[in-house]
Design an enzyme around this catalytic site. Sequence first.
Site, PDB file in Angstrom:
ATOM      1  N   TYR A  40      -1.808  -0.641  11.110  1.00  0.00           N
ATOM      2  CA  TYR A  40      -1.975  -1.315   9.812  1.00  0.00           C
ATOM      3  C   TYR A  40      -0.814  -0.971   8.881  1.00  0.00           C
ATOM      4  O   TYR A  40      -0.152  -1.876   8.333  1.00  0.00           O
ATOM      5  CB  TYR A  40      -3.308  -0.916   9.170  1.00  0.00           C
ATOM      6  N   LYS A  99       2.225  -3.361   7.240  1.00  0.00           N
ATOM      7  CA  LYS A  99       2.482  -3.519   5.801  1.00  0.00           C
ATOM      8  C   LYS A  99       3.922  -3.108   5.475  1.00  0.00           C
ATOM      9  O   LYS A  99       4.591  -3.732   4.645  1.00  0.00           O
ATOM     10  CB  LYS A  99       1.498  -2.686   4.979  1.00  0.00           C
ATOM     11  N   THR A 145       0.826  -1.210   0.000  1.00  0.00           N
ATOM     12  CA  THR A 145       0.000   0.000   0.000  1.00  0.00           C
ATOM     13  C   THR A 145       0.858   1.257   0.000  1.00  0.00           C
ATOM     14  O   THR A 145       1.987   1.242   0.496  1.00  0.00           O
ATOM     15  CB  THR A 145      -0.901  -0.017   1.261  1.00  0.00           C
ATOM     16  N   ASP A 146       0.286   2.346  -0.510  1.00  0.00           N
ATOM     17  CA  ASP A 146       1.002   3.634  -0.462  1.00  0.00           C
ATOM     18  C   ASP A 146       1.152   4.147   0.969  1.00  0.00           C
ATOM     19  O   ASP A 146       1.958   5.033   1.239  1.00  0.00           O
ATOM     20  CB  ASP A 146       0.292   4.678  -1.337  1.00  0.00           C
ATOM     21  N   GLU A 147       0.350   3.578   1.892  1.00  0.00           N
ATOM     22  CA  GLU A 147       0.382   4.082   3.272  1.00  0.00           C
ATOM     23  C   GLU A 147       1.717   3.832   3.980  1.00  0.00           C
ATOM     24  O   GLU A 147       1.967   4.421   5.028  1.00  0.00           O
ATOM     25  CB  GLU A 147      -0.714   3.414   4.107  1.00  0.00           C
TER      26      GLU A 147
HETATM   27  P1  NAD Z   1      -9.820  -7.191   2.416  1.00  0.00           P
HETATM   28  O1  NAD Z   1      -9.807  -6.948   3.872  1.00  0.00           O
HETATM   29  O2  NAD Z   1     -11.049  -6.884   1.630  1.00  0.00           O
HETATM   30  O3  NAD Z   1      -9.474  -8.733   2.124  1.00  0.00           O
HETATM   31  C1  NAD Z   1      -8.464  -9.406   2.815  1.00  0.00           C
HETATM   32  C2  NAD Z   1      -8.635 -10.900   2.531  1.00  0.00           C
HETATM   33  O4  NAD Z   1      -7.558 -11.587   3.186  1.00  0.00           O
HETATM   34  C3  NAD Z   1      -9.943 -11.489   3.073  1.00  0.00           C
HETATM   35  O5  NAD Z   1     -10.524 -12.336   2.118  1.00  0.00           O
HETATM   36  C4  NAD Z   1      -9.511 -12.265   4.309  1.00  0.00           C
HETATM   37  O6  NAD Z   1     -10.352 -13.360   4.609  1.00  0.00           O
HETATM   38  C5  NAD Z   1      -8.114 -12.699   3.893  1.00  0.00           C
HETATM   39  N1  NAD Z   1      -7.249 -12.984   5.054  1.00  0.00           N
HETATM   40  C6  NAD Z   1      -7.051 -12.198   6.142  1.00  0.00           C
HETATM   41  N2  NAD Z   1      -6.200 -12.796   6.996  1.00  0.00           N
HETATM   42  C7  NAD Z   1      -5.846 -13.986   6.430  1.00  0.00           C
HETATM   43  C8  NAD Z   1      -4.992 -15.040   6.814  1.00  0.00           C
HETATM   44  N3  NAD Z   1      -4.314 -15.013   7.987  1.00  0.00           N
HETATM   45  N4  NAD Z   1      -4.845 -16.116   5.992  1.00  0.00           N
HETATM   46  C9  NAD Z   1      -5.525 -16.157   4.805  1.00  0.00           C
HETATM   47  N5  NAD Z   1      -6.355 -15.187   4.397  1.00  0.00           N
HETATM   48  C10 NAD Z   1      -6.517 -14.112   5.204  1.00  0.00           C
HETATM   49  O7  NAD Z   1      -8.565  -6.414   1.836  1.00  0.00           O
HETATM   50  P2  NAD Z   1      -8.385  -5.632   0.451  1.00  0.00           P
HETATM   51  O8  NAD Z   1      -8.877  -4.253   0.617  1.00  0.00           O
HETATM   52  O9  NAD Z   1      -8.876  -6.484  -0.622  1.00  0.00           O
HETATM   53  O10 NAD Z   1      -6.783  -5.567   0.401  1.00  0.00           O
HETATM   54  C11 NAD Z   1      -6.047  -6.634  -0.176  1.00  0.00           C
HETATM   55  C12 NAD Z   1      -4.575  -6.279  -0.150  1.00  0.00           C
HETATM   56  O11 NAD Z   1      -4.359  -5.060  -0.857  1.00  0.00           O
HETATM   57  C13 NAD Z   1      -4.023  -6.050   1.250  1.00  0.00           C
HETATM   58  O12 NAD Z   1      -2.730  -6.600   1.303  1.00  0.00           O
HETATM   59  C14 NAD Z   1      -3.980  -4.536   1.382  1.00  0.00           C
HETATM   60  O13 NAD Z   1      -2.969  -4.146   2.266  1.00  0.00           O
HETATM   61  C15 NAD Z   1      -3.667  -4.142  -0.038  1.00  0.00           C
HETATM   62  N6  NAD Z   1      -4.117  -2.799  -0.474  1.00  0.00           N
HETATM   63  C16 NAD Z   1      -5.417  -2.424  -0.292  1.00  0.00           C
HETATM   64  C17 NAD Z   1      -5.849  -1.193  -0.784  1.00  0.00           C
HETATM   65  C18 NAD Z   1      -7.292  -0.748  -0.655  1.00  0.00           C
HETATM   66  O14 NAD Z   1      -7.629   0.361  -1.071  1.00  0.00           O
HETATM   67  N7  NAD Z   1      -8.197  -1.566  -0.118  1.00  0.00           N
HETATM   68  C19 NAD Z   1      -4.941  -0.347  -1.432  1.00  0.00           C
HETATM   69  C20 NAD Z   1      -3.600  -0.771  -1.566  1.00  0.00           C
HETATM   70  C21 NAD Z   1      -3.218  -2.005  -1.089  1.00  0.00           C
HETATM   71  O1  DAU Z   2      -4.133   3.951   0.509  1.00  0.00           O
HETATM   72  C1  DAU Z   2      -4.356   2.582   0.475  1.00  0.00           C
HETATM   73  C2  DAU Z   2      -5.187   2.141   1.671  1.00  0.00           C
HETATM   74  O2  DAU Z   2      -6.521   2.609   1.420  1.00  0.00           O
HETATM   75  C3  DAU Z   2      -5.176   0.645   1.873  1.00  0.00           C
HETATM   76  O3  DAU Z   2      -3.875   0.244   2.227  1.00  0.00           O
HETATM   77  C4  DAU Z   2      -6.154   0.229   2.981  1.00  0.00           C
HETATM   78  O4  DAU Z   2      -6.208  -1.185   3.066  1.00  0.00           O
HETATM   79  C5  DAU Z   2      -7.527   0.762   2.628  1.00  0.00           C
HETATM   80  O5  DAU Z   2      -8.434   0.469   3.667  1.00  0.00           O
HETATM   81  C6  DAU Z   2      -7.459   2.278   2.413  1.00  0.00           C
HETATM   82  O6  DAU Z   2      -7.139   2.960   3.642  1.00  0.00           O
HETATM   83  P1  DAU Z   2      -7.898   4.308   4.085  1.00  0.00           P
HETATM   84  O7  DAU Z   2      -7.787   4.423   5.547  1.00  0.00           O
HETATM   85  O8  DAU Z   2      -7.482   5.443   3.245  1.00  0.00           O
HETATM   86  O9  DAU Z   2      -9.414   3.886   3.624  1.00  0.00           O
HETATM   87  P2  DAU Z   2     -10.834   4.055   4.343  1.00  0.00           P
HETATM   88  O10 DAU Z   2     -11.821   3.577   3.343  1.00  0.00           O
HETATM   89  O11 DAU Z   2     -10.868   3.456   5.690  1.00  0.00           O
HETATM   90  O12 DAU Z   2     -10.971   5.626   4.497  1.00  0.00           O
HETATM   91  C7  DAU Z   2     -10.817   6.522   3.396  1.00  0.00           C
HETATM   92  C8  DAU Z   2     -10.872   7.937   3.955  1.00  0.00           C
HETATM   93  O13 DAU Z   2     -12.190   8.230   4.386  1.00  0.00           O
HETATM   94  C9  DAU Z   2      -9.984   8.167   5.143  1.00  0.00           C
HETATM   95  O14 DAU Z   2      -9.457   9.483   5.067  1.00  0.00           O
HETATM   96  C10 DAU Z   2     -10.922   8.059   6.336  1.00  0.00           C
HETATM   97  C11 DAU Z   2     -12.220   8.581   5.786  1.00  0.00           C
HETATM   98  N1  DAU Z   2     -13.467   7.993   6.326  1.00  0.00           N
HETATM   99  C12 DAU Z   2     -13.579   6.623   6.394  1.00  0.00           C
HETATM  100  C13 DAU Z   2     -14.736   6.034   6.826  1.00  0.00           C
HETATM  101  C14 DAU Z   2     -14.875   4.539   6.920  1.00  0.00           C
HETATM  102  C15 DAU Z   2     -14.534   8.814   6.684  1.00  0.00           C
HETATM  103  O15 DAU Z   2     -14.438  10.062   6.606  1.00  0.00           O
HETATM  104  N2  DAU Z   2     -15.681   8.236   7.097  1.00  0.00           N
HETATM  105  C16 DAU Z   2     -15.849   6.887   7.194  1.00  0.00           C
HETATM  106  O16 DAU Z   2     -16.940   6.436   7.582  1.00  0.00           O
END
Ligand code: NAD
Ligand code: DAU
Length: 385
Positions: free
Chosen positions: A201, A205, A174-176
């Site tokens: 988190y 990562k 992730t960019d985080e």
């Molecule tokens: P998500 O939470 O929707 O899905 C995570 C999945 O991993 C689930 O299906 C869960 O059951 C599985 N999992 C969790 N723990 C496990 C374990 N111990 N063994 C096997 N499976 C397990 O997450 P997402 O949003 O789809 O993110 C997927 C990946 O992408 C993550 O690595 C996250 O850090 C990365 N990522 C997410 C975002 C975003 O915007 N959501 C952006 C950049 C990177």
């Molecule tokens: O940047 C990549 C990341 O993006 C991934 O690594 C994470 O897995 C993914 O969850 C996401 O992280 P964020 O914390 O940016 O996403 P989230 O959807 O939780 O929140 C997006 C923004 O919105 C953040 O600034 C918090 C804000 N927010 C979130 C929720 C759930 C609100 O203002 N209200 C809300 O109810």
Amino acid sequence: LPCLVAAIRCGWANRSRRYAIQVFPSLCAFVCIRNVGIGKAVAETVSEQGFKPKHILVTGGCGFIGANFVRYVARNHPDVHITVLDKLTYAGNPANIDGLPQSQVELVIGDICDASLLERIVPGCDAIVHFAAESHNDNSIFDPEPFIRTNVEGTMRLLEAARKYDVRFHHISTDEVYGDLALDDPARFDENSPYRPSSPYSASKAASDHLVRAWTRTYGLRATISNCSNNYGPYQHVEKFIPRQITSILEGARPKLYGTGENVRDWIHTEDHSSAVWDILTKGRMGETYLIGADGERNNITVLRMILEAMGKDPDDFDWVRDRPGHDRRYAIDSTKLRRELGWEPRHTDFAEGLRQTIDWYVANEAWWRPAKAATEARYAKQGQ
Ligand code: NAD
Ligand code: DAU
């Protein structure tokens, strides 16, 4: 030739090998054969024209981005067999990969921390694409422990299995990991940005990224890393910002905005994330990191008002709630390296249109999101959010 000799003298360290690959394409097959052994020589020679995996292990393939990636590969590469390994935590849902051909996609329910399970399923694969993680910042602030276990220990277990069976590894990050940028700073993250994670988190990562680099350098693991910005699209859990607001509006509740709403996220459609990961898996240079982003910077209040307007509501029809502790201000990705080196381009460049399609998906799939909604909101309510 002198450069190649220097690379050989450096003990085939990854940096030297990379240099040799850049300078002497015709000698790469030889370098790779020496490095990985005769058994893998054919696959590595193919990798000169592009690695062509036949059987991939996708961890976390029942989560949001993993499932979209599985669907993308199943649709575009029907010759690739996919084993999904997923623990089915609260965030994993087997319905996310429903409807895919059973002859192509198989689900193994299990934990990436389970070394004996990995012993059974990794040897048959020629690549691991590692999505599995605890992924939600708010949850990590409430209880960091599962994040360290899955994201750090789990990644280490997978790396050990990949090392033992010499399997190509791609790590989804992730960019985080780079922390945040000031709202008025024109800078964006790139592959040289320093690591400065803010939340449990993002720290977990960051730790996993460091493990991948250590395994690459120390053991010569064939690995790449991608760091992507905020994804949106179908199958995203209702705890995340965009689905939470859409589903709240659908059930007649008011959306919730943290803090001042000025925080900026760099949105990318999850299908564009999938195509980038496939390009890196098949064409990326070993040991390299690629940042994935689609120039989608918007602040939260803008995105919330777009959702409200698209759903026929007043743009001020939401509640301000307690801010997230340590809330990152702005993420922004410079994806020049990925675009220049691998020729990747995002297809979903109209954010308003992508958002509209995403809203339509949640409208059409209430049976998918409804079971998780009440428990998610109850958890938020306890945290004052
Ligand atoms: P998500 O939470 O929707 O899905 C995570 C999945 O991993 C689930 O299906 C869960 O059951 C599985 N999992 C969790 N723990 C496990 C374990 N111990 N063994 C096997 N499976 C397990 O997450 P997402 O949003 O789809 O993110 C997927 C990946 O992408 C993550 O690595 C996250 O850090 C990365 N990522 C997410 C975002 C975003 O915007 N959501 C952006 C950049 C990177
Ligand atoms: O940047 C990549 C990341 O993006 C991934 O690594 C994470 O897995 C993914 O969850 C996401 O992280 P964020 O914390 O940016 O996403 P989230 O959807 O939780 O929140 C997006 C923004 O919105 C953040 O600034 C918090 C804000 N927010 C979130 C929720 C759930 C609100 O203002 N209200 C809300 O109810």
